[in-house]
Design an enzyme around this catalytic site. Structure first.
Site, mmCIF file in Angstrom:
data_model
loop_
_atom_site.group_PDB
_atom_site.id
_atom_site.type_symbol
_atom_site.label_atom_id
_atom_site.label_comp_id
_atom_site.label_asym_id
_atom_site.label_seq_id
_atom_site.Cartn_x
_atom_site.Cartn_y
_atom_site.Cartn_z
ATOM 1 N N ASP A 11 0.793 -1.243 0.000
ATOM 2 C CA ASP A 11 0.000 0.000 0.000
ATOM 3 C C ASP A 11 0.820 1.285 0.000
ATOM 4 O OD1 ASP A 11 -2.011 -1.858 0.159
ATOM 5 O OD2 ASP A 11 -2.775 -1.211 2.107
ATOM 6 N N ASP A 49 -4.658 -0.705 -2.002
ATOM 7 C CA ASP A 49 -5.993 -0.504 -1.447
ATOM 8 C C ASP A 49 -6.875 0.060 -2.562
ATOM 9 O OD1 ASP A 49 -6.877 -1.148 1.136
ATOM 10 O OD2 ASP A 49 -7.164 0.949 1.659
ATOM 11 N N HIS A 51 -10.816 0.706 -2.906
ATOM 12 C CA HIS A 51 -12.165 0.645 -2.352
ATOM 13 C C HIS A 51 -13.225 1.225 -3.288
ATOM 14 C CE1 HIS A 51 -10.754 -0.617 1.544
ATOM 15 N NE2 HIS A 51 -10.050 0.476 1.749
ATOM 16 N N HIS A 55 -17.699 1.863 0.514
ATOM 17 C CA HIS A 55 -17.140 0.738 1.260
ATOM 18 C C HIS A 55 -17.573 0.764 2.721
ATOM 19 C CE1 HIS A 55 -14.083 -2.034 2.920
ATOM 20 N NE2 HIS A 55 -14.262 -2.618 1.757
ATOM 21 N N HIS A 84 -11.001 6.853 1.618
ATOM 22 C CA HIS A 84 -9.629 6.849 1.110
ATOM 23 C C HIS A 84 -9.468 5.795 0.026
ATOM 24 C CE1 HIS A 84 -9.594 3.598 4.073
ATOM 25 N NE2 HIS A 84 -8.583 3.079 3.393
ATOM 26 N N LYS A 109 -6.853 -4.738 -2.769
ATOM 27 C CA LYS A 109 -7.514 -5.105 -1.517
ATOM 28 C C LYS A 109 -8.707 -4.189 -1.251
ATOM 29 C CE LYS A 109 -3.794 -4.431 1.104
ATOM 30 N NZ LYS A 109 -4.637 -3.469 1.842
ATOM 31 N N CYS A 154 -2.083 -3.071 7.632
ATOM 32 C CA CYS A 154 -1.949 -3.948 6.462
ATOM 33 C C CYS A 154 -0.626 -4.713 6.440
ATOM 34 C CB CYS A 154 -2.144 -3.142 5.187
ATOM 35 S SG CYS A 154 -3.823 -2.470 5.052
#
Length: 216
Positions: A11, A49, A51, A55, A84, A109, A154
């Site tokens: 990330d 990441d 999303h 989310h 984010h 992810k 993470c």
């Protein structure tokens, strides 16, 4: 370089670096070291990441809650975050200073709107896998070295899952940056140690990789 070890870069995105929507203080300062480390690895995997805007981990989806509150969801406790790393936005892009062109795989992810995902190996329901373990085993990987953001979320979840899946797992402490939310950093290191994760520094890498090569 060797083919039994992988560098897992977690990330390193605009959203988690200064100026991002979930910025971790000084997280951009580890990027040059991550680039240097990546040059020593033939196998590199990146996580991102990614999303949807609605989310379930976003505090905005819970009208009576604020960012960094916790709620109980179907799969357990969930920290709520500011919006984010929304798919396709600048916030979700890799940081422009990250320079790892030879990375072979990107694991995205948090794509499922109903389940958060800290670990590179499985989502927070602890059932839905990403396929990373199978990918690494198919390539004969035995050792996983983890760097990135954030140490206590993470990075830690990925490292613990890696160790539990049978990989010899190392977290390179000086190539990670943590949030430390209510003591979460110390708790994460304790949990990683309990899982058998090795905490090392970047300066230790050459010796470990050389030993790996010598025993090939």
């Amino acid at each position: 370089m060797n083919n039994k070890s992988v560098l897992l870069v977690v990330d390193v995105q605009n959203g988690f670096t200064p100026g991002g929507h979930l910025a971790v203080a000084a997280a951009d300062q580890i990027i040059p070291l991550i680039n240097q480390l990546a040059a020593q690895f033939q196998q590199v995997v990146l996580t991102q990441d990614w999303h949807p805007v609605d989310h379930i981990s976003f505090a905005k989806q819970h009208p009576d809650k604020q960012a960094y509150d916790s709620v109980q969801l179907d799969y357990g406790n969930q920290v709520l975050w500011p919006i984010h790393c929304v798919q396709g936005t600048h916030d979700a892009d890799f940081h422009p200073d990250l320079n790892i062109n030879h990375a072979q795989l990107i694991i995205r992810k948090g794509v499922n709107p109903h389940i958060d995902s800290y670990s590179a190996f499985q989502e927070a329901d602890r059932k839905t896998t990403t396929g990373l373990a199978g990918y690494l085993r198919e390539r004969g990987i035995q050792r996983v070295f983890v760097v990135g953001i954030a140490t206590d979320f993470c990075v830690a979840w990925s490292a613990i899952d890696s160790a539990n899946l049978g990989f010899e797992t190392y977290v390179i402490e000086d190539a990670c940056q943590g949030i430390d939310l209510n003591g979460s950093l110390a708790q994460a290191w304790q949990a990683m140690q309990h899982a058998g994760v090795h905490k090392i520094q970047a300066a230790d890498i050459a010796q470990i990789l050389n030993a790996d090569q010598n025993h090939a």
